[in-house]
Motif scaffolding. Structure first.
Motif, short mmCIF file in Angstrom:
data_model
loop_
_atom_site.label_atom_id
_atom_site.label_comp_id
_atom_site.label_asym_id
_atom_site.label_seq_id
_atom_site.Cartn_x
_atom_site.Cartn_y
_atom_site.Cartn_z
N TYR A 83 0.80 -1.42 0.10
CA TYR A 83 -0.04 -0.02 0.04
C TYR A 83 0.91 1.36 0.17
O TYR A 83 0.68 2.34 -0.52
CB TYR A 83 -1.09 -0.19 1.29
N GLY A 84 2.09 1.25 0.85
CA GLY A 84 2.98 2.27 0.72
C GLY A 84 3.42 2.53 -1.05
O GLY A 84 3.28 3.79 -1.30
N ARG A 85 3.85 1.57 -1.48
CA ARG A 85 4.28 1.87 -3.12
C ARG A 85 3.04 2.27 -4.10
O ARG A 85 3.35 3.20 -4.82
CB ARG A 85 4.85 0.42 -3.49
N LEU A 86 1.91 1.72 -3.53
CA LEU A 86 0.75 2.01 -4.64
C LEU A 86 0.45 3.64 -4.13
O LEU A 86 0.05 4.30 -5.15
CB LEU A 86 -0.46 1.07 -4.41
N MET A 87 0.49 3.94 -2.77
CA MET A 87 -0.12 5.12 -2.44
C MET A 87 0.81 6.32 -3.06
O MET A 87 0.43 7.17 -3.18
CB MET A 87 0.05 5.33 -1.04
N ILE A 88 2.31 5.93 -3.23
CA ILE A 88 3.26 6.94 -3.98
C ILE A 88 2.56 7.41 -5.31
O ILE A 88 2.56 8.31 -5.82
CB ILE A 88 4.53 6.43 -3.80
N THR A 89 2.33 6.10 -5.97
CA THR A 89 1.95 6.26 -7.38
C THR A 89 0.53 7.07 -7.53
O THR A 89 0.42 8.12 -8.21
CB THR A 89 1.61 5.02 -7.92
#
Length: 613
Positions: A83-89
């Motif tokens: 979720y951290g990586r997707l939230m950056i996007t």
């Protein structure tokens, strides 16, 4: 704030699929912590307590339970990373869209908006405000969702483990919420003020950087230092007040969680001694107590960044909500072909001849050749309703005429040119262009027919060739060079390190003021407009260069209507008509010889100038 948050959520909905995965991953991360904590109960009750006193206990079941805990926590780690990586996007994509919308909206704002605000204050909305918003979207929002799920999951497990102790949890929960509401409410107003003061701060810095030479020329360093100190102090006070309330919230929440933990431990011990609760339940419940307080503390910890971001978002949306420049025009500028019988037909290619395409209510379309006939009919205008700048101005410029405006500063000369290109609309009176009310002409088409050289020259970062081509984006290299020659800029350009490919930066600081103005004239020249407006176009050019430019300009002005604003009266002697303005009125008009004979204001200005020269 609710309205601002709802508006932000609309941008996030563009990433529905990613948001679904993010929410699932956040739930997995939060629930893994809840599930992992529950394992303490069977581990203590089924393995730790029974192992007490045994010499060779069977650890296989214990190891299996530990392995399951590790697997659950590992799954939580994977979910957190996901979720951290997707939230950056999602956050960076959202910020890109907001910046694009903000910039496009800014391009549609009227000149009045920029005249009433510092550039730095507007610029801070693209930098500071968007940066705080990005931090909230990438960190604050996921943590809020995660904390909400954690609190909910932990509360359910606490109810299942011990309804009696949960009554104490509910009491402490309301105490914590009360603290967050009271302190956070005070903090919100100050964070909004902090962003506003930050905008003023940036505006002042930007203005001082641009005017550093002027500051030093007049030795006003001490004065601007004092002004900076005052603005900086206002920012410090707003930031201090905002962060004071935000920063005390975390310790308060932390201490409340410790009190909660101590009370729960005491009550649990009493229940255990009286046989109402086993050690495994106490151990698991106490860990849930910490897990229950931690998300609420985390929410309070993120509160300052959330409040800052929402204050920044309000400023961003305030810019987006500014009313755009109104354009009710329907007459357009088209390429045209005129036959020997003077019939005008629209052309699909560049012909060098332009016409106004005028659709009528009955469905018919008429074409009017663009000649450059400009007329003012009893025009009255003021930038503010209470202050009139132009009072009943009437004048005409026939095609091919050169009309000059002279007069003292503030007489209204530049205002006339601002009205011709519709930077401001006329409330009283009319301005006609080739017989058409300019309010009926689309602003883009109107301005495309006008070439303008401003007193304040602005050059963009790029090559000299690109800066000249800005006047006509599809101009060939040959057309650019021809325009430079006509403006007498070619001679200095070819001596530049890379010639026309020399890169200009910082508004062309590597050029002299006169060279920068020559490029601005070349930029207007390459557009080949039927009407040319020169607002102090030669004010920064020496008299020798000016005489050379005038020869080129005579060629350029042939067949064009030209409006000239000049303090140097030698540049307007060959004008067809000279308008002398004073306090927003035309007090004299005529050619040079006529005005000299009248021995009025123009005569006084000209003879005074002549004696000085």
């Amino acid at each position: 704030m609710k309205k601002t948050m709802n508006r932000l959520l609309k941008y996030l909905l563009d990433y529905k699929l990613q948001l679904i995965f993010i929410v699932i991953a956040i739930m997995g991360s939060a629930l893994s912590g809840v599930a992992g904590t529950y394992f303490l109960k069977p581990i203590i009750n089924d393995y730790v307590v029974p192992f007490v006193g045994r010499e060779n206990p069977d650890l296989s079941g214990f190891i299996r339970m530990i392995g399951m805990m590790v697997a659950i926590y590992a799954a939580g780690i994977v979910c957190s990373y996901t979720y951290g990586r997707l939230m950056i996007t999602v956050s960076t994509g959202t910020m890109k869209k907001i910046r694009v919308e903000m910039f496009r909206h800014m391009q549609d704002l009227p000149i009045k908006y920029f005249d009433s605000r510092t550039h730095g204050e507007t610029m801070s909305r693209f930098t500071n405000d968007t940066d705080t918003l990005r931090e909230m979207l990438s960190q604050g929002l996921p943590q809020f969702i995660s904390s909400t799920i954690s609190v909910t999951g932990v509360f359910v497990m606490m109810v299942l483990l011990s309804p009696a102790l949960t009554a104490l949890v509910i009491l402490m929960f309301f105490v914590m919420i009360f603290a967050v509401k009271k302190i956070g409410g005070k903090s919100a107003a100050y964070f909004k003020k902090q962003q506003k003061e930050l905008g003023k701060f940036n505006g002042f810095i930007e203005e001082m950087i641009e005017g550093q030479k002027v500051v030093k020329v007049f030795s006003h360093e001490d004065k601007v230092k004092k002004e900076f100190d005052d603005i900086n102090e206002n920012l410090r006070m707003a930031a201090s007040s905002a962060n004071t309330f935000a920063n005390i919230l975390m310790p308060i929440m932390g201490n409340l969680s410790y009190v909660h933990y101590a009370l729960t431990a005491t009550a649990g011990a009493v229940l255990a001694v009286n046989g109402y609760m086993d050690l495994g339940t106490i151990g698991s419940y106490l860990q849930y107590t910490r897990s229950f307080s931690q998300p609420i503390t985390m929410i309070s910890q993120q509160l300052n960044s959330v409040l800052t971001a929402l204050a920044g978002a309000e400023r961003i949306f305030a810019l987006m909500d500014e009313p755009v420049e109104v354009d009710d025009g329907y007459v357009t500028l088209v390429d045209a072909v005129i036959d020997e019988n003077k019939n005008i037909e629209e052309a699909s290619h560049r012909t060098g001849t332009w016409a106004w395409k005028h659709p009528h209510s009955d469905g018919t379309i008429t074409y009017t050749e663009v000649k450059g006939d400009v007329r003012f009919e009893d025009v009255t205008f003021g930038y503010e309703e209470s202050k009139t700048v132009l009072d009943g101005i009437s004048l005409f410029a026939k095609p091919g005429q050169k009309i000059a405006f002279v007069g003292s500063t503030g007489a209204g000369k530049t205002t006339i040119t601002n009205l011709i290109n519709r930077f401001y609309d006329v409330p009283d009176g009319k301005i006609r262009y080739d017989g058409i009310n300019i309010n009926k002409i689309k602003k883009d088409d109107l301005r495309r027919s006008l070439g303008m050289v401003l007193q304040d020259t602005h050059l963009f970062t790029g090559t000299i060739m690109e800066n000249i081509r800005y006047g006509k984006l599809d101009a060939t290299d040959e057309e650019v060079i021809q325009a430079a020659k006509l403006a007498n800029a070619h001679s200095f350009i070819k001596h530049m390190p890379e010639g026309y490919n020399t890169v200009l930066t910082s508004d062309g600081t590597n050029l002299s003021q006169g060279q920068r103005q020559l490029l601005a004239i070349a930029r207007a020249t390459v557009a080949d407009p039927p009407v040319l407006i020169l607002d102090e176009a030669t004010s920064s050019i020496d008299t020798r260069t000016e005489s050379l430019i005038e020869k080129g300009m005579d060629t350029l002005m042939h067949g064009r209507t030209v409006f000239v604003i000049a303090h140097r009266l030698s540049t307007v002697r060959n004008s067809n008509a000279i308008m002398v303005l004073e306090h927003g009125k035309i007090i004299e008009r005529g050619n040079h010889e006529d005005l000299i004979e009248q021995r009025g204001k123009y005569y006084q200005l000209y003879t005074g100038m002549f004696e000085l020269s």
